[in-house]
Design a protein around this motif. Structure first.
Motif, mmCIF file in Angstrom:
data_model
loop_
_atom_site.group_PDB
_atom_site.id
_atom_site.type_symbol
_atom_site.label_atom_id
_atom_site.label_comp_id
_atom_site.label_asym_id
_atom_site.label_seq_id
_atom_site.Cartn_x
_atom_site.Cartn_y
_atom_site.Cartn_z
ATOM 1 N N VAL A 155 0.828 -1.208 0.000
ATOM 2 C CA VAL A 155 0.000 0.000 0.000
ATOM 3 C C VAL A 155 0.859 1.253 0.000
ATOM 4 N N LEU A 156 0.249 2.354 -0.388
ATOM 5 C CA LEU A 156 0.943 3.635 -0.399
ATOM 6 C C LEU A 156 1.421 3.972 1.008
ATOM 7 N N ALA A 157 2.717 4.243 1.130
ATOM 8 C CA ALA A 157 3.302 4.572 2.429
ATOM 9 C C ALA A 157 3.695 6.043 2.509
ATOM 10 N N THR A 161 6.932 11.829 -2.372
ATOM 11 C CA THR A 161 7.895 12.924 -2.409
ATOM 12 C C THR A 161 7.638 13.725 -3.678
ATOM 13 N N ILE A 162 7.664 15.037 -3.565
ATOM 14 C CA ILE A 162 7.516 15.934 -4.710
ATOM 15 C C ILE A 162 8.920 16.396 -5.108
ATOM 16 N N ASP A 183 11.698 26.364 -11.132
ATOM 17 C CA ASP A 183 11.897 26.488 -12.576
ATOM 18 C C ASP A 183 10.982 25.485 -13.273
ATOM 19 N N ARG A 184 9.968 25.971 -13.948
ATOM 20 C CA ARG A 184 8.989 25.088 -14.577
ATOM 21 C C ARG A 184 9.566 24.329 -15.769
ATOM 22 N N GLU A 185 10.707 24.732 -16.277
ATOM 23 C CA GLU A 185 11.314 24.005 -17.393
ATOM 24 C C GLU A 185 11.739 22.604 -16.969
ATOM 25 N N ARG A 186 12.112 22.438 -15.715
ATOM 26 C CA ARG A 186 12.532 21.124 -15.216
ATOM 27 C C ARG A 186 11.337 20.209 -15.001
ATOM 28 N N GLY A 187 10.196 20.795 -14.727
ATOM 29 C CA GLY A 187 9.000 20.007 -14.472
ATOM 30 C C GLY A 187 8.880 19.621 -13.011
ATOM 31 N N LEU A 188 7.707 19.227 -12.645
ATOM 32 C CA LEU A 188 7.386 18.805 -11.288
ATOM 33 C C LEU A 188 7.034 17.325 -11.341
ATOM 34 N N TYR A 189 7.603 16.537 -10.449
ATOM 35 C CA TYR A 189 7.395 15.088 -10.439
ATOM 36 C C TYR A 189 6.958 14.634 -9.059
ATOM 37 N N VAL A 190 6.248 13.517 -9.016
ATOM 38 C CA VAL A 190 5.898 12.876 -7.768
ATOM 39 C C VAL A 190 6.488 11.468 -7.790
ATOM 40 N N SER A 191 6.983 11.050 -6.644
ATOM 41 C CA SER A 191 7.460 9.686 -6.458
ATOM 42 C C SER A 191 6.621 9.069 -5.344
ATOM 43 N N CYS A 192 5.889 8.009 -5.675
ATOM 44 C CA CYS A 192 4.992 7.333 -4.745
ATOM 45 C C CYS A 192 5.736 6.167 -4.107
ATOM 46 N N ILE A 193 5.756 6.113 -2.784
ATOM 47 C CA ILE A 193 6.517 5.126 -2.019
ATOM 48 C C ILE A 193 5.550 4.098 -1.446
ATOM 49 N N TYR A 194 5.857 2.813 -1.589
ATOM 50 C CA TYR A 194 4.954 1.740 -1.170
ATOM 51 C C TYR A 194 5.572 0.850 -0.099
ATOM 52 N N LEU A 209 6.569 4.366 -7.790
ATOM 53 C CA LEU A 209 5.971 4.825 -9.040
ATOM 54 C C LEU A 209 6.229 6.316 -9.150
ATOM 55 N N GLN A 210 6.755 6.747 -10.297
ATOM 56 C CA GLN A 210 7.102 8.151 -10.489
ATOM 57 C C GLN A 210 6.430 8.670 -11.748
ATOM 58 N N ARG A 211 5.993 9.920 -11.706
ATOM 59 C CA ARG A 211 5.382 10.517 -12.890
ATOM 60 C C ARG A 211 5.565 12.021 -12.869
ATOM 61 N N LYS A 212 5.550 12.589 -14.062
ATOM 62 C CA LYS A 212 5.615 14.043 -14.202
ATOM 63 C C LYS A 212 4.203 14.579 -14.004
ATOM 64 N N LEU A 213 4.076 15.658 -13.247
ATOM 65 C CA LEU A 213 2.794 16.301 -13.020
ATOM 66 C C LEU A 213 2.571 17.366 -14.094
ATOM 67 N N PRO A 214 1.316 17.692 -14.393
ATOM 68 C CA PRO A 214 1.048 18.719 -15.406
ATOM 69 C C PRO A 214 1.686 20.057 -15.034
#
Length: 151
Positions: free
Chosen positions: A64-66, A69-70, A100-111, A118-123
């Protein structure tokens, strides 16, 4: 000893409502809000080798999601962002995004029970994220997430 890990993610439905995410949750989870991380992930692990005298046993505990991190930029760059209220001991963590929005914002989900994240780029339209915790319940050492959203 290295343990190869195979991961299969099931039951994940990600949709955008503005810049918010919603994830389908498995039965028994109670995370509320527009989740930016799936509540569960299905993981299969196998031991590459077994030391003499030991048997390999598999736990039936759910993964489960534990925590989460942004990041400012890809997580591999290790530029994690500290919540605005990190020193308050609050049960709510808020990130106001001003990097800096050029780098993008990402989330890393820890289980729990795995090293898989699981990691993904946010809009690019995301300007803030908020996570509410239950500081009385812990999952793999992290306070349990009650709700989460980004807008």
């Amino acid at each position: 000893m290295r343990i190869p890990i195979v991961i299969a993610v099931s039951g994940l439905v990600v949709s955008m409502a503005g810049a918010a995410f919603a994830a389908e949750r498995s039965a028994g989870t109670d995370i509320k809000g527009d989740a930016i991380c799936p509540a569960t992930v299905h993981v299969t692990q196998e031991a590459a080798s077994t030391p003499a005298g030991y048997l390999v046993a598999k736990s039936a505990d759910p993964t489960v999601l534990a925590g989460l991190t942004i990041f400012d930029g890809p997580p591999k760059d290790l530029a994690s962002l500290v919540p605005d209220n990190a020193d308050t001991g609050s049960s709510v963590a808020t990130w106001t995004i001003a990097q800096d929005r050029e780098r993008g914002l990402y989330v890393s989900c820890i289980y729990s029970g795995t090293r898989i994240q699981l990691q993904r780029k946010l809009p690019a339209s995301v300007t803030s994220c908020r996570v509410t915790y239950d500081n009385n319940v812990h999952v793999d050492g992290y306070p349990q997430i009650k709700s989460m959203s980004c807008k």
